[in-house]
Design a protein around this motif. Structure first.
Motif, PDB file in Angstrom:
ATOM      1  N   ASN A   1      -5.350 -20.049  26.959  1.00  0.00           N
ATOM      2  CA  ASN A   1      -4.467 -21.089  27.487  1.00  0.00           C
ATOM      3  C   ASN A   1      -3.683 -20.659  28.729  1.00  0.00           C
ATOM      4  N   SER A   2      -4.239 -19.745  29.489  1.00  0.00           N
ATOM      5  CA  SER A   2      -3.584 -19.289  30.718  1.00  0.00           C
ATOM      6  C   SER A   2      -3.887 -20.248  31.860  1.00  0.00           C
ATOM      7  N   VAL A   3      -2.884 -21.008  32.284  1.00  0.00           N
ATOM      8  CA  VAL A   3      -3.063 -21.960  33.381  1.00  0.00           C
ATOM      9  C   VAL A   3      -3.363 -21.221  34.683  1.00  0.00           C
ATOM     10  N   ASP A   4      -2.857 -19.996  34.842  1.00  0.00           N
ATOM     11  CA  ASP A   4      -3.072 -19.234  36.066  1.00  0.00           C
ATOM     12  C   ASP A   4      -4.550 -19.005  36.359  1.00  0.00           C
ATOM     13  N   VAL A   5      -5.369 -19.008  35.317  1.00  0.00           N
ATOM     14  CA  VAL A   5      -6.797 -18.750  35.489  1.00  0.00           C
ATOM     15  C   VAL A   5      -7.522 -19.963  36.068  1.00  0.00           C
ATOM     16  N   VAL A   6      -7.032 -21.153  35.788  1.00  0.00           N
ATOM     17  CA  VAL A   6      -7.750 -22.376  36.160  1.00  0.00           C
ATOM     18  C   VAL A   6      -8.088 -22.426  37.652  1.00  0.00           C
ATOM     19  N   PRO A   7      -7.118 -22.189  38.565  1.00  0.00           N
ATOM     20  CA  PRO A   7      -7.485 -22.291  39.989  1.00  0.00           C
ATOM     21  C   PRO A   7      -8.500 -21.247  40.427  1.00  0.00           C
ATOM     22  N   ILE A   8      -8.488 -20.064  39.831  1.00  0.00           N
ATOM     23  CA  ILE A   8      -9.473 -19.044  40.197  1.00  0.00           C
ATOM     24  C   ILE A   8     -10.861 -19.477  39.762  1.00  0.00           C
ATOM     25  N   ILE A   9     -10.966 -19.916  38.508  1.00  0.00           N
ATOM     26  CA  ILE A   9     -12.254 -20.366  37.999  1.00  0.00           C
ATOM     27  C   ILE A   9     -12.768 -21.556  38.813  1.00  0.00           C
TER      28      ILE A   9
ATOM     29  N   GLY B   1     -10.078 -11.034  38.017  1.00  0.00           N
ATOM     30  CA  GLY B   1      -9.987  -9.634  37.634  1.00  0.00           C
ATOM     31  C   GLY B   1     -10.400  -8.666  38.725  1.00  0.00           C
ATOM     32  N   ASN B   2     -10.707  -9.153  39.932  1.00  0.00           N
ATOM     33  CA  ASN B   2     -11.147  -8.302  41.029  1.00  0.00           C
ATOM     34  C   ASN B   2     -10.204  -8.501  42.216  1.00  0.00           C
ATOM     35  N   ASP B   3      -9.259  -7.579  42.410  1.00  0.00           N
ATOM     36  CA  ASP B   3      -8.243  -7.732  43.457  1.00  0.00           C
ATOM     37  C   ASP B   3      -8.854  -7.813  44.848  1.00  0.00           C
ATOM     38  N   GLU B   4      -9.938  -7.075  45.083  1.00  0.00           N
ATOM     39  CA  GLU B   4     -10.553  -7.099  46.408  1.00  0.00           C
ATOM     40  C   GLU B   4     -11.084  -8.487  46.745  1.00  0.00           C
ATOM     41  N   ILE B   5     -11.793  -9.091  45.805  1.00  0.00           N
ATOM     42  CA  ILE B   5     -12.335 -10.424  46.052  1.00  0.00           C
ATOM     43  C   ILE B   5     -11.226 -11.464  46.082  1.00  0.00           C
ATOM     44  N   MET B   6     -10.152 -11.246  45.321  1.00  0.00           N
ATOM     45  CA  MET B   6      -9.028 -12.187  45.328  1.00  0.00           C
ATOM     46  C   MET B   6      -8.431 -12.349  46.722  1.00  0.00           C
ATOM     47  N   ASP B   7      -8.550 -11.324  47.549  1.00  0.00           N
ATOM     48  CA  ASP B   7      -7.957 -11.377  48.889  1.00  0.00           C
ATOM     49  C   ASP B   7      -8.971 -11.668  49.984  1.00  0.00           C
ATOM     50  N   ARG B   8     -10.116 -12.198  49.612  1.00  0.00           N
ATOM     51  CA  ARG B   8     -11.121 -12.647  50.568  1.00  0.00           C
ATOM     52  C   ARG B   8     -11.098 -14.158  50.692  1.00  0.00           C
ATOM     53  N   VAL B   9     -11.558 -14.652  51.857  1.00  0.00           N
ATOM     54  CA  VAL B   9     -11.834 -16.080  52.029  1.00  0.00           C
ATOM     55  C   VAL B   9     -13.312 -16.284  51.702  1.00  0.00           C
ATOM     56  N   PRO B  10     -13.622 -16.951  50.612  1.00  0.00           N
ATOM     57  CA  PRO B  10     -15.032 -17.141  50.251  1.00  0.00           C
ATOM     58  C   PRO B  10     -15.725 -18.140  51.182  1.00  0.00           C
TER      59      PRO B  10
ATOM     60  N   THR C   1     -10.527 -21.767  54.376  1.00  0.00           N
ATOM     61  CA  THR C   1      -9.551 -21.014  55.163  1.00  0.00           C
ATOM     62  C   THR C   1      -8.606 -20.194  54.295  1.00  0.00           C
ATOM     63  N   LEU C   2      -8.649 -20.389  52.985  1.00  0.00           N
ATOM     64  CA  LEU C   2      -7.725 -19.699  52.085  1.00  0.00           C
ATOM     65  C   LEU C   2      -8.429 -18.591  51.327  1.00  0.00           C
ATOM     66  N   THR C   3      -7.731 -17.464  51.154  1.00  0.00           N
ATOM     67  CA  THR C   3      -8.235 -16.479  50.215  1.00  0.00           C
ATOM     68  C   THR C   3      -8.092 -17.041  48.804  1.00  0.00           C
ATOM     69  N   VAL C   4      -8.760 -16.386  47.858  1.00  0.00           N
ATOM     70  CA  VAL C   4      -8.657 -16.866  46.482  1.00  0.00           C
ATOM     71  C   VAL C   4      -7.214 -16.779  46.006  1.00  0.00           C
ATOM     72  N   ARG C   5      -6.512 -15.712  46.368  1.00  0.00           N
ATOM     73  CA  ARG C   5      -5.116 -15.569  45.944  1.00  0.00           C
ATOM     74  C   ARG C   5      -4.231 -16.635  46.592  1.00  0.00           C
ATOM     75  N   GLU C   6      -4.481 -16.935  47.852  1.00  0.00           N
ATOM     76  CA  GLU C   6      -3.705 -17.983  48.525  1.00  0.00           C
ATOM     77  C   GLU C   6      -3.965 -19.345  47.877  1.00  0.00           C
ATOM     78  N   TYR C   7      -5.225 -19.591  47.547  1.00  0.00           N
ATOM     79  CA  TYR C   7      -5.547 -20.853  46.875  1.00  0.00           C
ATOM     80  C   TYR C   7      -4.846 -20.928  45.526  1.00  0.00           C
ATOM     81  N   GLN C   8      -4.876 -19.827  44.776  1.00  0.00           N
ATOM     82  CA  GLN C   8      -4.212 -19.815  43.473  1.00  0.00           C
ATOM     83  C   GLN C   8      -2.717 -20.083  43.623  1.00  0.00           C
ATOM     84  N   THR C   9      -2.091 -19.458  44.625  1.00  0.00           N
ATOM     85  CA  THR C   9      -0.654 -19.656  44.843  1.00  0.00           C
ATOM     86  C   THR C   9      -0.347 -21.102  45.196  1.00  0.00           C
TER      87      THR C   9
END
Length: 343
Positions: free
Chosen positions: A115-123, A131-140, A147-155
């Motif tokens: 029930n972790s809502v934080d996971v929803v935007p990543i998925i 679970g991969n910090d390097e990929i979290m900071d990439r723009v896919p 234009t957003l990295t995964v972490r920026e999108y999650q935020t």
């Protein structure tokens, strides 16, 4: 706009079930359903398409308010018991069907990740980043327009979610699902599905309401309260041999069910669902989308079993439901009859 290739999809067990999305946001859309699930769905729609149920992604098959690629739409529509012959793509489905499919998808994500809502935007955005910090900071796939990295999108996603959640909590800019809500009461299914002729349908052996309804139809909370109990047996009593000499241990007559306790003492139960969208301890609003109908438990065909109890006494829901449907004064729950609604 990002793309997910087949090769990428096969690198992890959960990527195949993830929709293609817009990564750069859009205008806010209205809340679809009460409660956390409704706010999550609204947040996804806002960032993916600006709430446009007819949106199309340039150069890809992604469509609809949640921007499902066609193969992912077919998977989750199947999970939601929605015909892909009738609705082959997301944008071909009406809004409430798109919401229903996305609701099943989100509920599955929450169930898989405690029930972790934080996971929803990543998925939803780029699942292999989980679970991969390097990929979290990439723009896919920036070549596709992201234009957003995964972490920026999650935020951005979580900031939008919290704003909408606060709006729900203070009661501003907030509506429940597509059902008739009258003060503290709501119809338990879409009005057009119920129909006046079904409101006096009896239960077979004690005060309750058995309502034949297609599997996958959204079920709404008749009134508010706190989820006191859930059952989650997806099997069918007869198909599983529960009535035989050696019944399986898992047999549960309610199947997939929910019981909600209202502060005034009314306890309302919903049985034979295909999927629950709430868990024990959740605070529920009238009209909240709490489940999808089904044929689980001791059930001969797809239907909703709705049961009212006050002080442990079963009461007939039919007069209250008829009053809601006909927009006449709502009877007090403790005044509802205890007989005359079964055979």
């Amino acid at each position: 706009m990002k793309t997910l290739s087949v090769a990428l999809a096969t690198t992890t067990c959960f990527v195949l079930s993830i929709p293609l999305v817009f990564a750069n946001g859009g205008d806010a859309a209205g809340v679809y359903a009460c409660g956390r699930l409704g706010v999550i769905l609204d947040t996804i729609r806002t960032l993916e398409s600006g709430g446009n149920y007819q949106a199309h992604a340039a150069g890809a098959s992604a469509s609809g308010a949640y921007q499902y690629i066609d193969s992912t739409w077919r998977h989750w529509a199947g999970e939601a018991d929605i015909s892909t012959d009738l609705y082959p793509t997301a944008d071909s489905a009406p809004a409430h069907i798109q919401d229903q499919v996305a609701g099943v998808n989100v509920s599955s994500i929450l169930a898989d990740y405690d029930n972790s809502v934080d996971v929803v935007p990543i998925i939803w955005y780029y699942p292999i980043a989980l679970g991969n910090d390097e990929i979290m900071d990439r723009v896919p796939s920036p070549s596709s327009g992201n234009t957003l990295t995964v972490r920026e999108y999650q935020t951005r996603w979580l900031d939008t979610y919290r704003i909408k959640l606060d709006a729900e909590d203070d009661g501003s800019s907030f509506t429940c699902g597509p059902t008739a809500v009258t003060g503290d009461w709501a119809l338990p299914a879409p009005r057009e599905v119920i129909g006046a002729n079904s409101l006096d349908d009896p239960h077979h052996d004690y005060p309750a309401w058995d309502f034949l309804i297609p599997a996958g139809t959204p079920i709404y909370a008749v009134t508010g309260g706190t989820v006191a109990r859930t059952t989650n047996w997806t099997g069918n009593w007869w198909a599983a041999g529960c009535g035989g000499n050696n019944p399986p241990d898992a047999c549960t007559s309610c199947g997939v069910g929910i019981t909600i306790q209202h502060p005034d003492g009314l306890r309302h139960t919903y049985c034979h669902n295909s999927r629950n969208h709430v868990t024990v301890g959740d605070d529920i609003a009238p009209g909240q989308h709490i489940a999808d109908s089904g044929n689980s438990g001791r059930s001969g065909t797809a239907h909703l079993h709705l049961e009212f109890r006050t002080n442990g006494i079963r009461r007939c829901p039919q007069p209250l439901l008829a009053a809601l449907f006909n927009q006449t004064p709502i009877p007090v729950a403790t005044d509802l009859p205890t007989s005359g609604c079964s055979f």
